[in-house]
Design a protein around this motif. Sequence first.
Motif, PDB file in Angstrom:
ATOM      1  N   ARG A   1       5.307 -10.564   6.780  1.00 45.07           N
ATOM      2  CA  ARG A   1       4.608 -10.265   8.030  1.00 45.07           C
ATOM      3  C   ARG A   1       3.414  -9.378   7.650  1.00 45.07           C
ATOM      4  O   ARG A   1       3.448  -8.683   6.646  1.00 45.07           O
ATOM      5  CB  ARG A   1       5.527  -9.574   9.042  1.00 45.07           C
ATOM      6  CG  ARG A   1       6.104  -8.218   8.605  1.00 45.07           C
ATOM      7  CD  ARG A   1       5.401  -7.081   9.267  1.00 45.07           C
ATOM      8  NE  ARG A   1       5.885  -5.772   8.872  1.00 45.07           N
ATOM      9  CZ  ARG A   1       5.458  -5.118   7.813  1.00 45.07           C
ATOM     10  NH1 ARG A   1       4.573  -5.663   7.008  1.00 45.07           N
ATOM     11  NH2 ARG A   1       5.918  -3.910   7.529  1.00 45.07           N
TER      12      ARG A   1
ATOM     13  N   ALA B   1      12.115   4.510  10.152  1.00 41.50           N
ATOM     14  CA  ALA B   1      10.950   4.203   9.298  1.00 41.50           C
ATOM     15  C   ALA B   1      10.190   3.100  10.015  1.00 41.50           C
ATOM     16  O   ALA B   1       9.762   2.114   9.418  1.00 41.50           O
ATOM     17  CB  ALA B   1      11.411   3.754   7.913  1.00 41.50           C
ATOM     18  N   ASP B   2      10.060   3.281  11.337  1.00 44.07           N
ATOM     19  CA  ASP B   2       9.605   2.183  12.191  1.00 44.07           C
ATOM     20  C   ASP B   2       8.155   2.347  12.641  1.00 44.07           C
ATOM     21  O   ASP B   2       7.765   1.839  13.696  1.00 44.07           O
ATOM     22  CB  ASP B   2      10.544   2.003  13.398  1.00 44.07           C
ATOM     23  CG  ASP B   2      10.810   3.285  14.165  1.00 44.07           C
ATOM     24  OD1 ASP B   2      10.543   4.381  13.628  1.00 44.07           O
ATOM     25  OD2 ASP B   2      11.293   3.209  15.306  1.00 44.07           O
TER      26      ASP B   2
ATOM     27  N   TYR C   1     -14.585   0.583   4.924  1.00 45.73           N
ATOM     28  CA  TYR C   1     -13.656   0.841   3.809  1.00 45.73           C
ATOM     29  C   TYR C   1     -13.376  -0.491   3.137  1.00 45.73           C
ATOM     30  O   TYR C   1     -12.894  -1.416   3.784  1.00 45.73           O
ATOM     31  CB  TYR C   1     -12.400   1.438   4.442  1.00 45.73           C
ATOM     32  CG  TYR C   1     -11.231   1.758   3.547  1.00 45.73           C
ATOM     33  CD1 TYR C   1     -10.816   3.073   3.360  1.00 45.73           C
ATOM     34  CD2 TYR C   1     -10.498   0.763   2.931  1.00 45.73           C
ATOM     35  CE1 TYR C   1      -9.721   3.376   2.570  1.00 45.73           C
ATOM     36  CE2 TYR C   1      -9.403   1.054   2.136  1.00 45.73           C
ATOM     37  CZ  TYR C   1      -9.023   2.362   1.965  1.00 45.73           C
ATOM     38  OH  TYR C   1      -7.927   2.671   1.189  1.00 45.73           O
TER      39      TYR C   1
ATOM     40  N   PHE D   1       1.071  10.224  11.594  1.00 43.78           N
ATOM     41  CA  PHE D   1      -0.016   9.475  10.956  1.00 43.78           C
ATOM     42  C   PHE D   1      -1.322  10.145  11.359  1.00 43.78           C
ATOM     43  O   PHE D   1      -1.580  10.364  12.539  1.00 43.78           O
ATOM     44  CB  PHE D   1       0.005   8.014  11.423  1.00 43.78           C
ATOM     45  CG  PHE D   1      -1.077   7.191  10.775  1.00 43.78           C
ATOM     46  CD1 PHE D   1      -0.929   6.741   9.478  1.00 43.78           C
ATOM     47  CD2 PHE D   1      -2.248   6.895  11.454  1.00 43.78           C
ATOM     48  CE1 PHE D   1      -1.930   6.006   8.857  1.00 43.78           C
ATOM     49  CE2 PHE D   1      -3.257   6.158  10.846  1.00 43.78           C
ATOM     50  CZ  PHE D   1      -3.089   5.709   9.542  1.00 43.78           C
TER      51      PHE D   1
ATOM     52  N   GLY E   1      -6.457   7.277   3.179  1.00 44.81           N
ATOM     53  CA  GLY E   1      -5.773   6.225   2.408  1.00 44.81           C
ATOM     54  C   GLY E   1      -4.493   6.690   1.720  1.00 44.81           C
ATOM     55  O   GLY E   1      -4.129   6.154   0.670  1.00 44.81           O
TER      56      GLY E   1
HETATM   57  C1  LIG Z   1      -6.658   0.694   9.524  1.00 46.15           C
HETATM   58  C2  LIG Z   1      -5.628   1.313   8.604  1.00 46.15           C
HETATM   59  C3  LIG Z   1      -5.953   1.488   7.256  1.00 46.15           C
HETATM   60  C4  LIG Z   1      -5.009   2.072   6.384  1.00 46.15           C
HETATM   61  N1  LIG Z   1      -5.308   2.201   5.058  1.00 46.15           N
HETATM   62  C5  LIG Z   1      -4.387   2.655   4.192  1.00 46.15           C
HETATM   63  C6  LIG Z   1      -4.610   2.685   2.782  1.00 46.15           C
HETATM   64  O1  LIG Z   1      -5.648   2.259   2.286  1.00 46.15           O
HETATM   65  N2  LIG Z   1      -3.633   3.182   1.978  1.00 46.15           N
HETATM   66  C7  LIG Z   1      -2.439   3.639   2.484  1.00 46.15           C
HETATM   67  O2  LIG Z   1      -1.576   4.081   1.700  1.00 46.15           O
HETATM   68  N3  LIG Z   1      -2.188   3.609   3.802  1.00 46.15           N
HETATM   69  C8  LIG Z   1      -3.108   3.124   4.664  1.00 46.15           C
HETATM   70  N4  LIG Z   1      -2.830   3.046   5.996  1.00 46.15           N
HETATM   71  C9  LIG Z   1      -1.525   3.552   6.457  1.00 46.15           C
HETATM   72  C10 LIG Z   1      -0.396   2.583   6.110  1.00 46.15           C
HETATM   73  O3  LIG Z   1      -0.653   1.328   6.696  1.00 46.15           O
HETATM   74  C11 LIG Z   1       0.916   3.171   6.601  1.00 46.15           C
HETATM   75  O4  LIG Z   1       0.996   4.518   6.163  1.00 46.15           O
HETATM   76  C12 LIG Z   1       2.132   2.390   6.121  1.00 46.15           C
HETATM   77  O5  LIG Z   1       2.156   1.085   6.613  1.00 46.15           O
HETATM   78  C13 LIG Z   1       3.395   3.128   6.558  1.00 46.15           C
HETATM   79  O6  LIG Z   1       4.506   2.382   6.185  1.00 46.15           O
HETATM   80  P1  LIG Z   1       5.859   2.484   7.006  1.00 46.15           P
HETATM   81  O7  LIG Z   1       6.870   1.747   6.181  1.00 46.15           O
HETATM   82  O8  LIG Z   1       6.112   3.893   7.393  1.00 46.15           O
HETATM   83  O9  LIG Z   1       5.589   1.737   8.393  1.00 46.15           O
HETATM   84  P2  LIG Z   1       5.113   0.183   8.735  1.00 46.15           P
HETATM   85  O10 LIG Z   1       4.455  -0.354   7.535  1.00 46.15           O
HETATM   86  O11 LIG Z   1       4.394   0.323   9.987  1.00 46.15           O
HETATM   87  O12 LIG Z   1       6.509  -0.531   8.926  1.00 46.15           O
HETATM   88  C14 LIG Z   1       7.312  -0.261  10.043  1.00 46.15           C
HETATM   89  C15 LIG Z   1       8.312  -1.404  10.208  1.00 46.15           C
HETATM   90  O13 LIG Z   1       9.206  -1.066  11.267  1.00 46.15           O
HETATM   91  C16 LIG Z   1       9.529  -2.247  11.970  1.00 46.15           C
HETATM   92  N5  LIG Z   1       9.998  -1.859  13.317  1.00 46.15           N
HETATM   93  C17 LIG Z   1       9.303  -1.177  14.256  1.00 46.15           C
HETATM   94  N6  LIG Z   1      10.073  -0.999  15.356  1.00 46.15           N
HETATM   95  C18 LIG Z   1      11.260  -1.577  15.101  1.00 46.15           C
HETATM   96  C19 LIG Z   1      12.469  -1.729  15.850  1.00 46.15           C
HETATM   97  N7  LIG Z   1      12.597  -1.235  17.094  1.00 46.15           N
HETATM   98  N8  LIG Z   1      13.501  -2.400  15.281  1.00 46.15           N
HETATM   99  C20 LIG Z   1      13.391  -2.913  14.029  1.00 46.15           C
HETATM  100  N9  LIG Z   1      12.277  -2.795  13.277  1.00 46.15           N
HETATM  101  C21 LIG Z   1      11.224  -2.137  13.799  1.00 46.15           C
HETATM  102  C22 LIG Z   1       8.224  -3.027  11.988  1.00 46.15           C
HETATM  103  O14 LIG Z   1       8.443  -4.409  12.198  1.00 46.15           O
HETATM  104  C23 LIG Z   1       7.668  -2.728  10.587  1.00 46.15           C
HETATM  105  O15 LIG Z   1       8.011  -3.728   9.642  1.00 46.15           O
HETATM  106  C24 LIG Z   1      -3.738   2.488   6.883  1.00 46.15           C
HETATM  107  C25 LIG Z   1      -3.437   2.309   8.238  1.00 46.15           C
HETATM  108  C26 LIG Z   1      -4.349   1.727   9.084  1.00 46.15           C
HETATM  109  C27 LIG Z   1      -3.979   1.530  10.525  1.00 46.15           C
END
Ligand SMILES: Cc1cc2nc3c(=O)[nH]c(=O)nc-3n(C[C@H](O)[C@H](O)[C@H](O)COP(=O)(O)OP(=O)(O)OC[C@H]3O[C@@H](n4cnc5c(N)ncnc54)[C@H](O)[C@@H]3O)c2cc1C
Length: 377
Positions: A40, A149-150, A198, A275, A281
């Motif tokens: 995804r 971690a959602d 970026y 966040f 980044g």
């Molecule tokens: C425009 C933009 C640019 C960015 N650039 C960078 C970069 O260059 N480098 C960097 O390190 N970071 C960057 N980030 C930040 C980065 O995308 C996040 O820090 C990272 O995705 C966090 O990971 P995570 O696993 O915490 O959450 P996510 O990757 O958001 O994963 C969360 C998961 O939880 C699941 N979920 C949510 N709710 C539920 C529920 N109720 N039940 C079951 N599952 C659920 C979702 O389906 C998803 O798969 C950027 C963010 C943005 C918006």
Amino acid sequence: MGMDADVVIVGAGPVGSALAIMLGRAGCQTLLIDRCQFPRDKPCGEGLMPAGNRVLEELGIGLRDFPSISGVTYHVPGHGRAEGKFMTGSVGRGTRRTDFDKMLADHADATQNVETAFGCDARDVQVGSDEVLLGTTQGQIVARFLVGADGMRSRVATWMGWSRPARSRRYGLVGHLAARDHGIDRVLITLLDGCEVYLAPSSRDELLVALLGAKGHLRPRGVTVRESYSRRVAQAHPELAGCQQSTIHGAGPFWTRPSNIASRRVFLIGDAAGFLDPLTGDGMTAGFVAASKLSHLLINEADASAAYRHWEAKQWQRRLFMGRLALALTNTAALGRRAIRGLSKRPVALDRLLEVNEGSRSLRSLSPRDWAALGGF
Ligand SMILES: Cc1cc2nc3c(=O)[nH]c(=O)nc-3n(C[C@H](O)[C@H](O)[C@H](O)COP(=O)(O)OP(=O)(O)OC[C@H]3O[C@@H](n4cnc5c(N)ncnc54)[C@H](O)[C@@H]3O)c2cc1C
């Protein structure tokens, strides 16, 4: 009541999956759920800093199939550029999120003591004195601990009464450009009037380009998202003007921070724990470092929540400082131009700031000459 798992993790993004791998390897029965099936996509700048890369290498997860990133360049058209490089021997990675997240979720699925349920949406939570009951579309789960971690709009934070509204009016537009053999091995940030562009390598033949700024600057009235995106890309990178573009995704508003990140049985991690702004980044890197810490605490500490809150508050202070600094320099053209001028004359100051940003160097270790360079002197 019997337990389904020691720890249930809601969200198998990079941070939830990495945490599941760490807990499973330490012998902790872990259940990892995500509402999506993988692959995804997730709007992201896709640049993983060296400190995040190191956490995965220590887990034996090599990222050689993902393009390497050697540093970050800041550019103000007409006013020069400053080039920072990562420490010798350190490398970042361009992590195309469809591939990267699936690779980590697959690793988690193959880890001993980890069970996964993808396509499973968490719906509600009840916290008891000895266990947590998580309602999902695939039935109720009973576990000793729950980790949210959602992501940025964490449902777990909402159910706990911890979520707070976003404080920023900044948004992002993210797309990919086909660029055969582009040869780019760094993050390039171009500061335009009201918007940052970026750019990072996402594969040998593809570049990620994200625009960051206030809504009105990202998409002026009467202009479509695609037109506005193309104009800004052409302004920052005229050499990429004719490249074929993917679908463009929006993200934001940014700058979220829940009122709490841990109680006795419930923890938040990754974007769910806060966040700031994509400009730094560091989101994935900070999440991987936090996963290392939290897995250790959940296994070894009687009161993991107090220790986690204490540790995380220090990380957050550093990230907050760097986030505010980055925004101050980009929002005020004169300050940004002065910083580029100073840092281009003293690139080691930018190298050091990149290390502070990813948490591998302390703020206090910056010298007065580094600060002077940032001020344009
Ligand atoms: C425009 C933009 C640019 C960015 N650039 C960078 C970069 O260059 N480098 C960097 O390190 N970071 C960057 N980030 C930040 C980065 O995308 C996040 O820090 C990272 O995705 C966090 O990971 P995570 O696993 O915490 O959450 P996510 O990757 O958001 O994963 C969360 C998961 O939880 C699941 N979920 C949510 N709710 C539920 C529920 N109720 N039940 C079951 N599952 C659920 C979702 O389906 C998803 O798969 C950027 C963010 C943005 C918006």
